[in-house]
Scaffold this active site. Sequence first.
Site, PDB file in Angstrom:
ATOM      1  CG  ASP A   1       0.693  -2.260   6.157  1.00  0.00           C
ATOM      2  OD1 ASP A   1      -0.288  -2.462   6.896  1.00  0.00           O
ATOM      3  OD2 ASP A   1       0.627  -1.599   5.104  1.00  0.00           O
TER       4      ASP A   1
ATOM      5  CB  CYS B   1      -3.567   3.101  -1.673  1.00  0.00           C
ATOM      6  SG  CYS B   1      -4.750   4.376  -1.338  1.00  0.00           S
TER       7      CYS B   1
ATOM      8  CG  HIS C   1      -1.914   0.949   1.413  1.00  0.00           C
ATOM      9  ND1 HIS C   1      -1.669   2.254   1.757  1.00  0.00           N
ATOM     10  CD2 HIS C   1      -3.259   0.845   1.265  1.00  0.00           C
ATOM     11  CE1 HIS C   1      -2.823   2.908   1.806  1.00  0.00           C
ATOM     12  NE2 HIS C   1      -3.802   2.075   1.512  1.00  0.00           N
TER      13      HIS C   1
ATOM     14  CE  LYS D   1      -7.342  -0.367   6.301  1.00  0.00           C
ATOM     15  NZ  LYS D   1      -8.009   0.168   5.136  1.00  0.00           N
TER      16      LYS D   1
ATOM     17  CD  GLN E   1      -6.777  -4.558   4.169  1.00  0.00           C
ATOM     18  OE1 GLN E   1      -7.711  -5.320   4.459  1.00  0.00           O
ATOM     19  NE2 GLN E   1      -6.972  -3.278   3.918  1.00  0.00           N
TER      20      GLN E   1
END
Length: 607
Positions: free
Chosen positions: A212, A402, A135, A238, A215
């Site tokens: 990261d 993104c 991303h 999220k 997700q």
Amino acid sequence: MSIATTTPEAAHPAFDVERVRADFLILHQLVRGKPLVYFDNAASSQKPRAVIDAIKHYYENDHANVHRGVHALSERATELYEEARVKVQKFIGAPCLRDLIFTRGTTEAINLVAQTFGRMNVHAGDEVIVSALEHHSNIVPWQVLCWEKHANLRVIPVNDAGELDLAALEKMINPATKIISIAHVSNALGTINPVKKIIELAHQHGVYVVVDGAQAVPHLRIDVRELDCDFYAFSGHKVYGPTGIGGLYGKPRHLELMPPYQTGGDMISYVSFAKTTWNELPYKFEAGTPNIAGAIGLAAAVDYVEDLEQSFLRIAGGSPAPLVLRPNKTDELPAPRPVAEHEHCLLTHATERVAAIPGVRIIGTAKEKAGVLSFVVEGMSALDVGTQLDLEGIAVRTGHHCCQPLMERFGIAGTVRASFAIYNTLDEVDVFADALEKIAASVKPRIAVPEMRQFQYAPATGANPIAVAEELASDFEILDEWKDRYEYIMDLGKKLAPMPDVLKTEPNRVKRCQSTVFMHLRIRPGTIDIVEFLADSDATIVRGELALLEKLFCGQRAVEIVAFDIHGFMERIGLEQHLSPGRRTGLSEMIARVKHFAAQVTQQSVP
Ligand code: PLP
């Protein structure tokens, strides 16, 4: 999770999706006259009543600023805020409270690491590694750091399935490598990256790893201690929590050495004009009044997910997993979990249905995937597919997500992305797949574009833009419903004259549009101030917008174009109100292109 081997029938027997849906009031609404199907969960998930209630209760009963007051409300707010930290800390398996910093979300967490730890550890000639599927939030902070430090940003390639090339990574690591920053789960493709393997490999070479987890946290059980990552970033919104709150886990030995990211109140221990000292962890990194309600909401979300899992396990007669010690081995096949199994079924079923639709190509076919199905419809732009699904009440995301470098890797402008959450159903997947089937079947073969010399610029359709606008507005006013107006614009789009490929050049490209748009403007030969143009886009809806501009402006005098209130007209026909901010930006750019050209012509044609 292997998509090929699991079928919908393999859903966890105890999982009751209707019970879950009852907790999410927002899902029970009609959108464009159809029951909402919300498949945009990778962008942001919906909030259960428990989260909304926790925030409401906090503001109605306990709100005050934290850490500073001696009064009861401040003490209560502080207690709730710190309790929230304990819950979130346990949720991600962080060993202690000092390791968990509340941030605005993943983006802020990664920027924090890049600007503090990164600045300390990356120097001229060093290397930072990211992957091709990151991303932008996990690219740009490192890119900026590398520019500043004269270091090099290197990229792990991905294969055609959307999996990282670990052999390439192994070769890439060298004594100059300082940091690897990698997504746990790809937001654009759903690939679950083998982060544990990457961390082990990196640590063998003394390289630090930032993960990261934006997700991953909604779909996988995360245990940062087990992963042994140096940093782990995630966003609350999220994982069913509120927006504006997220977290950063960091190993305390790093956090201790890092300078503050922002300075001001709460992050200090003592301030004088001669010298200021920093507060202890984690407060050193939480300058200013924090997002107290956000943290409380996030804790409620974490509780919600944990409770749901435990209650379904109890119904199934399984022994509830201990809440504090989360199961390990995040990279490996997880132990049976009702929520994960349900999501896996949704993804499997959606994959099977979409893969069977002629003209639809799935982008991202990794063996291990979570929550995301990305695809393109041959011959139709992602924007058109998304807009048509929206007319059926189905919310998906379209575009580059993104991840522009990743789209480039696959040679596409963008995808349509359906992303799933605990409250989605197999029936919703079918509604979506049925709608997609119809959309894909409606794609018309592309008409061969004639040679440049045969091209006709459109003639004026009225005496001036005001007269044309009146005619157009009366056409629109007959159509009450937005759906009918939308179809009218789509129809105009289908009829827009094609543009020769030779004019589809970089200077003619209109930037900041969600689709690919070209406009070629000129002064009509033999005149000094009549403007005409050819235009095209890969999205029919955008071609419709271009057709409207063509009707209004093509063949008109520059001075009339400059004077015409185009935004007033767009508002009158309902277009401004029905466009998303992204699409409005695109339309404004197209309008600006014509207006700017006309303004230049006006200046040149003044004697
Ligand atoms: N990283 C990934 C993989 C994401 O999917 C996202 C958001 O979509 C982000 C980072 C940025 O998250 P946020 O906007 O919550 O900071």
